[in-house]
Motif scaffolding. Sequence first.
Motif, PDB file in Angstrom:
ATOM      1  N   ALA A 150       2.042  16.332  56.039  1.00  0.00           N
ATOM      2  CA  ALA A 150       1.906  17.265  54.916  1.00  0.00           C
ATOM      3  C   ALA A 150       3.024  17.092  53.896  1.00  0.00           C
ATOM      4  O   ALA A 150       2.773  17.001  52.686  1.00  0.00           O
ATOM      5  CB  ALA A 150       1.859  18.707  55.431  1.00  0.00           C
ATOM      6  N   GLU A 151       4.272  17.047  54.360  1.00  0.00           N
ATOM      7  CA  GLU A 151       5.394  16.984  53.413  1.00  0.00           C
ATOM      8  C   GLU A 151       5.406  15.687  52.602  1.00  0.00           C
ATOM      9  O   GLU A 151       5.522  15.730  51.368  1.00  0.00           O
ATOM     10  CB  GLU A 151       6.723  17.177  54.128  1.00  0.00           C
ATOM     11  N   MET A 154       2.258  15.872  50.090  1.00  0.00           N
ATOM     12  CA  MET A 154       1.943  17.057  49.305  1.00  0.00           C
ATOM     13  C   MET A 154       2.043  16.812  47.800  1.00  0.00           C
ATOM     14  O   MET A 154       1.112  17.126  47.035  1.00  0.00           O
ATOM     15  CB  MET A 154       2.855  18.214  49.711  1.00  0.00           C
ATOM     16  N   ALA A 190      -0.607  25.824  50.746  1.00  0.00           N
ATOM     17  CA  ALA A 190      -0.180  24.427  50.820  1.00  0.00           C
ATOM     18  C   ALA A 190      -0.792  23.713  52.013  1.00  0.00           C
ATOM     19  O   ALA A 190      -1.345  22.615  51.880  1.00  0.00           O
ATOM     20  CB  ALA A 190       1.345  24.351  50.868  1.00  0.00           C
ATOM     21  N   THR A 191      -0.707  24.309  53.206  1.00  0.00           N
ATOM     22  CA  THR A 191      -1.267  23.705  54.411  1.00  0.00           C
ATOM     23  C   THR A 191      -2.041  24.760  55.182  1.00  0.00           C
ATOM     24  O   THR A 191      -1.752  25.954  55.098  1.00  0.00           O
ATOM     25  CB  THR A 191      -0.175  23.123  55.325  1.00  0.00           C
ATOM     26  N   PHE A 202      -3.317  20.493  51.788  1.00  0.00           N
ATOM     27  CA  PHE A 202      -3.343  19.558  52.912  1.00  0.00           C
ATOM     28  C   PHE A 202      -3.956  20.276  54.103  1.00  0.00           C
ATOM     29  O   PHE A 202      -3.390  21.230  54.639  1.00  0.00           O
ATOM     30  CB  PHE A 202      -1.936  19.068  53.270  1.00  0.00           C
ATOM     31  N   PRO A 263       3.856  24.332  45.802  1.00  0.00           N
ATOM     32  CA  PRO A 263       2.752  23.380  45.650  1.00  0.00           C
ATOM     33  C   PRO A 263       1.496  23.977  45.020  1.00  0.00           C
ATOM     34  O   PRO A 263       0.839  23.321  44.203  1.00  0.00           O
ATOM     35  CB  PRO A 263       2.489  22.912  47.086  1.00  0.00           C
TER      36      PRO A 263
END
Length: 540
Positions: A150-151, A154, A190-191, A202, A263
């Motif tokens: 993810a990081e 992103m 974001a996730t 993500f 994000p």
Amino acid sequence: MSVTRLDRPMILGTETELAVNGAIRGNRVQPEVLQQLLLEQARQTLVQLPANRDHGQSGLFLENGGRLYGEINGVLEFCSAECSTPEELVLIEQAHEQILRDLAAEVCRRQGSGSEITIVKNNVGPIDPDRITRGNHESFTAWWPLNSLAEPLMAFLVTRLPYAGSGCLSGAKDGSGYELSQRARHLTKATGSDTTGNRAIFSTRVRNSHDRSRAGWRRVHLIGKDSSRCPWNVYYSAANTAVLLWVINHGGQVGAGLVLENPVHALQTVSGDPFLKAELSLADGRRMTALEIQSRYLDAVTQFVHQRSCPAWITAALERWGGLLSELRDDPLSLAGRLDAYTKLRIVLHELDRSRATLKDIRLGVQLLKRLRTIYPEPMVAAILAESPAELPAAAAPLFRAAMRTVQDAGRKSLDRLRLVIRLIRVDFEYHRLGGLFEQLVAAGGIDMSLAPDDAVVQAKTQPPAGTRAAARAQLIRELHTEPGWSATWGAVAHHHLDRYYELENPFTPLVPPRQSRSTEDRSGLREELASIRQALLGH
């Protein structure tokens, strides 16, 4: 990450939802009815095996390796075969559009005069785009745990919207009046694993146990991309994302120093900035544009790839990615005809010039239209646009006058703005309707179809990609489709009596495995084994 092996293969795929509407012999019917007519036509005319009963009776696996089935509310979903290159995925996407157009034409011919089926490949509903969305999900192979991806990915996923979006009108407050992405407004975190409600940039979704293997690979399931009409849209989003994952899979570092402060906010900013001038806030206090971030990713993967051997499709993708970023820096509108968002933006700007209006007029018009639809039923909105209550019941006259005052209170140009927005919404709809404006642009030479020549697309309607289990599945479908009792999943082809089956668990091999069978005494155990396999193999 420390990896020296360069033999970790990549598979790409998409799952696309399409809206269906129309009439049979002059009478409007529910989408669910049309959906079933199309699926029945597919059963009759296409070489296919039914999806295993665990998939439901509406699903079909086709000889090109893909799957067609019905979703809720009459939506059709077409899943691509497992592809080894982005070029293969481009052809498959175009082939699926042609298959659907062929099916619709044949259903209408058989149903008779007055029959019409409309299939739309987009991601938002024309009446309430902020509430209704259809998915275009992507799949890629990763050889690292999802929580480690993810990081580094992103900021890339946030800034790829110029070539992953398909564009739409926008009433976003303080926005430009046009957005690059239809899906961006529907991504709220974001996730996360939710793909139907609180959607994430993500996705950490693992649908079932077969989305990972003991060999170390797992499926990355991304849900933020728009459905594409332009072949280059499909290519760039698939190729650039796959290149990044290939580099990560083989131990490379991407996204270093590119952690976004927020994000989701950054995603909305990029989507609402079609000319790509806005700066995004990074967690370390720096600010960078979307193109600057994309360039950082490209530099990182180029440095890694140039030090190693890699598949040919990666070399081509890097060269094309660099050219794309150069053109986006110089003039995004130069990409009209290759990217959906800018093809449609050029059309919008042309209509604005004709109407002596601006993008601000679109923003205000979309805001007013949304407000009216929140307060009044759709027939009232139509009466407002016509400035006449003639089509309304007599008792609705006082409400009509109140509605007109609402429009007048919004300003002198409000009615003109409403009409402009309605006209552009229809243009947008026609662009995404299979057989509509996009095809007219292709015929006029306005769309770059160099990645999808006619003969290759026709071949992709019946031929699977060569390098994955899609080829094995397709071979089995051709050999077994005339024999009753056979059905398929993504990872197996089995007979209903559970005494014969082919296991396709390895997604990276195109070879048909030996047929497996059990004696009558062993069928009970095999039934349980295959039930477990089917449960694991539901999905792609």
